[in-house]
Design a protein around this motif. Structure first.
Motif, mmCIF file in Angstrom:
data_model
loop_
_atom_site.group_PDB
_atom_site.id
_atom_site.type_symbol
_atom_site.label_atom_id
_atom_site.label_comp_id
_atom_site.label_asym_id
_atom_site.label_seq_id
_atom_site.Cartn_x
_atom_site.Cartn_y
_atom_site.Cartn_z
ATOM 1 N N ASN A 1 -10.309 -6.997 2.145
ATOM 2 C CA ASN A 1 -10.923 -6.374 3.318
ATOM 3 C C ASN A 1 -11.011 -7.314 4.514
ATOM 4 O OD1 ASN A 1 -11.381 -3.967 1.938
ATOM 5 N ND2 ASN A 1 -13.311 -4.722 1.068
ATOM 6 N N THR B 1 -11.049 -7.707 -4.522
ATOM 7 C CA THR B 1 -11.300 -6.501 -3.731
ATOM 8 C C THR B 1 -11.946 -6.846 -2.399
ATOM 9 O OG1 THR B 1 -13.513 -6.089 -4.662
ATOM 10 C CG2 THR B 1 -11.634 -5.167 -5.854
ATOM 11 N N GLY C 1 -8.066 -2.405 -6.829
ATOM 12 C CA GLY C 1 -9.493 -2.176 -6.879
ATOM 13 C C GLY C 1 -10.116 -2.715 -8.153
ATOM 14 N N LEU C 2 -11.435 -2.565 -8.254
ATOM 15 C CA LEU C 2 -12.182 -3.203 -9.340
ATOM 16 C C LEU C 2 -11.850 -2.627 -10.707
ATOM 17 C CD1 LEU C 2 -14.353 -5.142 -10.356
ATOM 18 C CD2 LEU C 2 -16.061 -3.398 -9.819
ATOM 19 N N TRP C 3 -11.942 -1.301 -10.875
ATOM 20 C CA TRP C 3 -11.836 -0.731 -12.213
ATOM 21 C C TRP C 3 -10.407 -0.757 -12.740
ATOM 22 C CZ3 TRP C 3 -16.303 -1.027 -14.061
ATOM 23 C CH2 TRP C 3 -17.431 -0.767 -13.276
ATOM 24 N N GLY D 1 -6.857 -7.332 -7.887
ATOM 25 C CA GLY D 1 -8.077 -6.723 -7.377
ATOM 26 C C GLY D 1 -7.886 -6.180 -5.974
ATOM 27 N N ASN E 1 -13.168 -8.564 -8.750
ATOM 28 C CA ASN E 1 -14.097 -8.152 -7.707
ATOM 29 C C ASN E 1 -13.937 -9.020 -6.460
ATOM 30 O OD1 ASN E 1 -16.499 -6.575 -6.781
ATOM 31 N ND2 ASN E 1 -17.419 -8.606 -6.742
ATOM 32 N N GLU F 1 0.825 -1.199 0.000
ATOM 33 C CA GLU F 1 0.000 0.000 0.000
ATOM 34 C C GLU F 1 0.865 1.257 0.000
ATOM 35 O OE1 GLU F 1 -3.176 0.523 -0.287
ATOM 36 O OE2 GLU F 1 -3.798 -1.580 -0.352
#
Length: 228
Positions: A188, A184, A82-84, A78, A181, A41
């Motif tokens: 979490n 992602t 992230g998704l996009w 992912g 997806n 990150e």
């Protein structure tokens, strides 16, 4: 020509041997990603383009060499991007890598395989000649066969390279979105209770129903094609 094929074959053999000798596959798993999440990150915050480029090149190499780990890497992308952005990265990296595998198979093996097993490949060749890219699209949409097998087998057929690329990118897009997806949601998870999060459950439901939905979509497309 023979020298060129020998050089390519040796280079691929060295790269594949190095992958397993150095156990590079250990980096392409979610456990490793979670253990390095803070560092990744931070690196993404400071050098987002460089990190995306590294993921892209590694993904292309893994796919082009038909190495294991592409599915896990899709989840990892992912989780990181992230998704996009993850979907964009994986979509192009997987399609480029698949096309490279396709070209290597064609360059190294096509003449020999067609000469030796042409009768056994007759049905596939006829399918390509009859339906063109739609035949490949059918294989991409319904993941009945590993994608790396499709890459290699298609290289042995008369399918044109541009057609292979754009059909692969289109045909793999839905599956890419589903897996990215899921990644992602996996990113979490902080404890075992996170496995029961609605988002994660939804992602794995999509993973489970995707092949069924793909088959129904394919049947609908074939029916429209037949009546068209």
């Amino acid at each position: 020509m023979k020298n060129g094929k020998l050089v390519i074959a040796l280079a691929m053999a060295v790269l594949i041997a190095a992958y397993f000798a150095f156990d590079a596959g250990r980096f392409a798993n979610l456990d490793y990603l979670k253990s390095q999440q803070a560092a990744i990150e931070a690196y993404r915050t400071n050098q987002p383009l460089l990190l995306a480029g590294l993921f892209f090149l590694i993904y292309v190499a893994v796919t082009a060499l038909s190495l294991p780990g592409a599915a896990i890497m899709t989840l990892a992308v992912g989780a990181v991007f992230g998704l996009w952005w993850g979907t964009l990265l994986v979509s192009f990296a997987s399609s480029i890598g698949a096309t490279l595998a396709f070209l290597v198979s064609r360059y190294l093996l096509r003449d020999w395989v067609q000469g030796r097993f042409g009768d056994k490949l007759k049905a596939i060749n006829q399918g390509i000649e009859r339906e063109g890219g739609f035949y490949l699209f059918s294989l991409r949409l319904v993941p009945a066969f590993p994608f790396f097998v499709i890459n290699l087998v298609m290289g042995l057929t008369p399918l044109r390279t541009p057609t292979f690329y754009w059909v692969s990118q289109l045909g793999m897009l839905a599956g890419t979105v589903v897996y990215v997806n899921a990644g992602t949601q996996l990113a979490n998870i902080e404890s075992l209770s996170g496995i029961l999060s609605p988002g994660l459950i939804g992602s794995f439901v999509l993973l489970g129903i995707f092949p069924l939905a793909a088959k129904k979509t394919l049947g609908h497309l074939r029916a429209r094609r037949a009546h068209g």
